[in-house]
Write an enzyme that holds these catalytic residues in place. Structure first.
Site, short mmCIF file in Angstrom:
data_model
loop_
_atom_site.label_atom_id
_atom_site.label_comp_id
_atom_site.label_asym_id
_atom_site.label_seq_id
_atom_site.Cartn_x
_atom_site.Cartn_y
_atom_site.Cartn_z
N ASN A 291 -13.79 40.15 88.84
CA ASN A 291 -14.20 40.07 87.31
C ASN A 291 -15.25 41.21 87.14
OD1 ASN A 291 -12.74 37.75 87.00
ND2 ASN A 291 -14.64 36.23 87.46
N GLY B 89 -13.93 37.11 95.07
CA GLY B 89 -13.30 38.04 95.98
C GLY B 89 -13.72 39.23 96.07
N ALA B 90 -14.12 40.00 94.92
CA ALA B 90 -14.55 41.37 95.01
C ALA B 90 -15.99 41.34 95.50
CB ALA B 90 -14.55 42.00 93.63
N ASN B 91 -16.89 40.33 95.26
CA ASN B 91 -18.23 40.31 95.73
C ASN B 91 -18.09 40.12 97.25
OD1 ASN B 91 -19.18 40.20 93.20
ND2 ASN B 91 -19.48 37.96 93.32
N ASP C 123 -33.02 35.75 91.88
CA ASP C 123 -31.56 35.29 91.35
C ASP C 123 -30.75 34.95 92.40
OD1 ASP C 123 -29.23 35.16 89.84
OD2 ASP C 123 -29.18 37.15 88.99
N ASP D 27 -21.85 34.43 98.30
CA ASP D 27 -20.54 35.57 98.72
C ASP D 27 -21.18 36.10 99.63
OD1 ASP D 27 -18.81 34.56 96.74
OD2 ASP D 27 -19.73 35.75 95.16
N LYS E 224 -32.81 39.99 94.68
CA LYS E 224 -32.25 41.10 93.86
C LYS E 224 -31.38 40.18 92.66
CE LYS E 224 -32.26 44.73 96.43
NZ LYS E 224 -31.17 45.38 97.57
N SER F 20 -26.85 42.66 93.72
CA SER F 20 -27.76 42.10 94.74
C SER F 20 -27.27 42.03 96.32
CB SER F 20 -28.12 40.56 94.30
OG SER F 20 -27.10 39.75 94.72
#
Ligand code: ADP
Length: 303
Positions: free
Chosen positions: A11, A41-43, A246, A252, A285, A291
């Site tokens: 995303n 998924g991407a993270n 944060d 993830d 971060k 992060s």
């Protein structure tokens, strides 16, 4: 040949900081606007790459600016994106995120291309499954794709991790193919149907899932660390103490670290210690992919 295969969502997070959340029908001015790559998924794929893991991803984006940019950033982080399909006439997944002064957020996700992943996209990437050691997936793509991925991975004798987020009740055809499940407390509650108020409830809920066929669980507990459970073990690990900025990306990066540790065949205490350091660094971060820590930061982290 990649050690870790991630099958999941991609995303673009569109983030606006506001003083206060707008009321229904209200228009307000925000303070700033950021486009931050995201999607569980991407993270997780990017986090694996930053931790020095050898990683490929299967996923889908639209043929639009967000899609192009997301593939580009994953590539520059070292993720093999050759099986991320970019498809015409659908939009890349986006999340509209508003964060107020107190750090509370409200999020609307349009999954777009993530929900257009088909079984044939997984089958076409057969070689990636065959050559990987570990396959990790989440629940931001269609459930039948999660089921198909886990079943293909197990057919090929791979170790499977399901990070069950966002949570939904899973049926037996999925559960039987999970080696490691990594819920947080809320997700564990939904998956097990047992309301969780204390450690004894966690033990019961985990046991219920183990009785259904899951081999191992790591339940993440935010700043309280995590709990490892298998048939014979129930062990609590404390989190590293940090000043949180944060918490986006904590889960993830933690999952990615577990996958990297398992791919190096370390013992479970060492793998979890590594993941606790990674998770702690991620909360220091802002943002999701912004992060996710790099291996050098983790090795330098004293806790
Ligand atoms: P999720 O984001 O999926 O809900 P958690 O919040 O449980 O996951 O975070 C995952 C892991 O990240 C935790 O198990 C812990 O190791 C680490 N973590 C999260 N929040 C903190 C925190 N405030 N301080 C230190 N570590 C944290």
């Amino acid at each position: 040949m990649k050690d870790i295969l991630v099958v999941g969502s991609i995303n673009m997070d569109l983030v606006i900081n506001v003083d206060e959340m707008p009321k229904k029908g209200q228009t307000i001015l925000g303070e700033n606007f950021n486009q931050i790559p995201g999607g569980k998924g991407a993270n997780q794929a990017v986090a694996v790459a930053r931790l020095g893991g050898n990683v490929a991803m299967i996923g889908k984006v639209g043929q639009d600016n967000f899609g192009n940019k997301l593939i580009q950033t994953m590539n520059s982080d070292g993720v093999d994106t050759s099986f991320i399909k970019s498809e015409k006439d659908i939009s890349t997944g986006v999340a509209l995120i508003t964060v107020d002064r107190s750090g509370e957020n409200s999020i609307v996700v349009a999954p777009g291309a993530n929900y257009e992943i088909e079984k044939k996209d997984i089958d076409k990437a057969k070689k990636l499954i065959e050559y990987s050691k570990i396959v990790i997936t989440q629940l931001e793509i269609p459930i039948e794709i999660v089921e198909h991925t886990l079943s293909k991975a197990k057919e090929n004798g791979k170790y499977t991790i399901l990070n069950p987020a966002p949570a939904q009740v899973l049926d037996r055809d999925i559960i039987k193919n999970i080696d490691l499940l990594t819920p947080n407390e809320t997700e564990l509650e939904i998956l097990s149907g047992i309301s969780i108020k204390n450690e004894e409830d966690i033990r019961k809920a985990a046991q219920k899932l183990i009785d259904l066929g899951i081999k191992e669980l790591i339940i993440t507990l935010g700043d309280s660390g995590c709990i490892y459970v298998n048939k014979n073990t129930f062990k609590k690990y404390d989190a590293y103490k940090v000043v949180p900025v944060d918490t986006t990306g904590a889960g993830d990066s933690f999952n990615a670290a577990i996958a990297v540790g398992l791919s190096h065949e370390k013992d479970i205490d060492e793998i979890i210690d590594f993941a606790l350091k990674v998770g702690a660094l991620a909360v220091t971060k802002e943002g999701a992919q912004s992060s996710l820590p790099y291996i050098d930061e983790v090795l330098d982290f004293k806790g």
